[in-house]
Scaffold this active site. Structure first.
Site, PDB file in Angstrom:
ATOM      1  N   ASP A 194      48.636  19.713  38.701  1.00  0.00           N
ATOM      2  CA  ASP A 194      47.297  20.261  38.902  1.00  0.00           C
ATOM      3  C   ASP A 194      46.457  20.085  37.635  1.00  0.00           C
ATOM      4  O   ASP A 194      46.989  20.086  36.527  1.00  0.00           O
ATOM      5  CB  ASP A 194      47.431  21.759  39.254  1.00  0.00           C
ATOM      6  N   ASN A 196      44.261  19.124  50.920  1.00  0.00           N
ATOM      7  CA  ASN A 196      43.466  18.144  50.171  1.00  0.00           C
ATOM      8  C   ASN A 196      42.640  17.222  51.076  1.00  0.00           C
ATOM      9  O   ASN A 196      41.697  16.570  50.620  1.00  0.00           O
ATOM     10  CB  ASN A 196      44.347  17.278  49.254  1.00  0.00           C
TER      11      ASN A 196
HETATM   12  C1  FPP Z   1      45.556  17.885  41.322  1.00  0.00           C
HETATM   13  O1  FPP Z   1      44.472  17.900  40.453  1.00  0.00           O
HETATM   14  C2  FPP Z   1      45.921  16.523  41.667  1.00  0.00           C
HETATM   15  C3  FPP Z   1      45.848  15.954  42.905  1.00  0.00           C
HETATM   16  C4  FPP Z   1      45.396  16.628  44.120  1.00  0.00           C
HETATM   17  C5  FPP Z   1      46.203  14.565  43.118  1.00  0.00           C
HETATM   18  C6  FPP Z   1      47.429  14.147  42.364  1.00  0.00           C
HETATM   19  C7  FPP Z   1      47.558  12.694  42.415  1.00  0.00           C
HETATM   20  C8  FPP Z   1      48.020  11.946  41.399  1.00  0.00           C
HETATM   21  C9  FPP Z   1      48.498  12.428  40.087  1.00  0.00           C
HETATM   22  C10 FPP Z   1      48.053  10.505  41.559  1.00  0.00           C
HETATM   23  C11 FPP Z   1      49.110   9.908  42.413  1.00  0.00           C
HETATM   24  C12 FPP Z   1      50.453  10.543  42.500  1.00  0.00           C
HETATM   25  C13 FPP Z   1      51.612   9.856  42.414  1.00  0.00           C
HETATM   26  C14 FPP Z   1      52.897  10.512  42.737  1.00  0.00           C
HETATM   27  C15 FPP Z   1      51.670   8.450  41.990  1.00  0.00           C
HETATM   28  P1  FPP Z   1      43.108  18.456  40.995  1.00  0.00           P
HETATM   29  O2  FPP Z   1      42.295  17.338  41.504  1.00  0.00           O
HETATM   30  O3  FPP Z   1      43.359  19.544  41.969  1.00  0.00           O
HETATM   31  O4  FPP Z   1      42.473  19.016  39.658  1.00  0.00           O
HETATM   32  P2  FPP Z   1      41.526  20.276  39.521  1.00  0.00           P
HETATM   33  O5  FPP Z   1      42.331  21.473  39.964  1.00  0.00           O
HETATM   34  O6  FPP Z   1      41.214  20.295  38.074  1.00  0.00           O
HETATM   35  O7  FPP Z   1      40.330  20.046  40.383  1.00  0.00           O
END
Ligand code: FPP
Length: 284
Positions: free
Chosen positions: A27, A75
């Site tokens: 996160d 998401n």
């Molecule tokens: C959370 O940060 C992250 C995600 C919803 C996406 C995670 C995806 C990746 C790291 C890329 C691909 C994954 C793999 C396994 C290759 P957020 O967007 O919720 O951040 P925030 O809480 O600051 O808005």
């Protein structure tokens, strides 16, 4: 063994009491990017570097299973442009990393509703899972379009179907049968759950499987989560006394007290990082 793998061995946590299965709620990508005046997608892109580092480290350190929560059912409610950017990043990761995962002897599996994924991503995943199916090292389990409540309902449906068809007697329904119908069938339950970015929530993640897991919440945003911090998290897990509802004996208590008293208080794991923090050298 590569140069990076050699340096990872120097960082390795103690071999005793290693968690068999670590699950991570990655996160803070969006906030990491925002802090740098960049679009959220930039955070997801950098998040992949952290994924690469953590997968390699877990595999070198002898962790049996690593689950990464990449995309939740919830998401899907994000803006379309961000959703398609995340899938593009996932596609690139799978295409680029397949060979490297094979070299590391890492098996790939996924949990979640793959029917909702873009066709290209679903195909890439299916091919990579089959390509890596003979690997006998760590299992990398990725949650994509995953929601734990749906997973539990699917298990119930599958059992109910068995009862209707007469292949399952209601008396036979127990934890083992229930688990065998979950997406994680065959994996040990996570011993350690890590969530980055300072949020202290479970967010519909492996609700059944984490019943006895230890939780570790770190303020570090996911793109800053590196191998050193990962090793600190495992070391902190190793200091905890897991009781599974029972009472520890005196020897265990003494060892927990001494571990707790010698615990470093100022680890990177517990420090919120700022825009000036440098990325890990190990992120090749
Ligand atoms: C959370 O940060 C992250 C995600 C919803 C996406 C995670 C995806 C990746 C790291 C890329 C691909 C994954 C793999 C396994 C290759 P957020 O967007 O919720 O951040 P925030 O809480 O600051 O808005």
């Amino acid at each position: 063994m590569t140069e990076i793998e050699r340096s990872l061995q120097e960082l390795a946590p103690a071999r005793q009491n290693l968690p068999r299965h670590i699950a991570i709620i990655m996160d803070g990508n969006g906030r990491w990017a925002k802090l740098r005046g960049m679009p959220r997608v930039f955070g997801h892109q950098r998040g992949v570097d952290a994924v690469r580092g953590v997968v390699r480290a877990a595999s070198v350190w002898g962790i049996e299973a690593l689950t990464l929560f990449a995309f939740s059912e919830e998401n899907w409610g994000r803006p379309r442009a961000e959703v398609s950017a995340i899938f593009k990043i996932l596609n690139q990761y799978i295409m680029k990393e397949r060979e490297e995962l094979k070299r590391q002897n890492v098996r790939l599996r996924v949990m979640g509703d793959l029917t909702r994924l873009p066709e290209q991503t679903a195909t890439l995943i299916r091919d990579a899972v089959s390509y890596l199916s003979e690997c006998s090292g760590m299992t990398l389990n990725v949650g994509i379009s995953y929601g734990s409540r749906s997973e539990i309902i699917n298990s119930c449906r599958s059992i109910a179907q068995g009862v209707r068809e007469g292949t399952i007697e209601p008396d036979e329904i127990d934890e083992t049968l229930f688990e065998s119908r979950l997406d994680t069938a065959g994996l040990p339950d996570p011993d350690l759950v890590i969530r980055t970015s300072g949020e202290q929530r479970v967010s519909n993640f492996m609700l059944w499987q984490i019943s006895y897991a230890e939780f570790l919440f770190s303020p570090v945003f996911w793109p800053d989560f590196n191998e050193e911090i990962f090793a600190e998290a495992i070391t902190e897990f190793q200091r905890r006394a897991r009781r599974f509802g029972k009472i520890p004996d005196e020897t265990e208590l003494a060892s927990v007290r001494s571990n707790r008293d010698s615990a470093p208080v100022d680890t990177k794991l517990h420090q919120a990082q700022t825009s000036s923090s440098a990325p890990s050298d190990l992120h090749a």
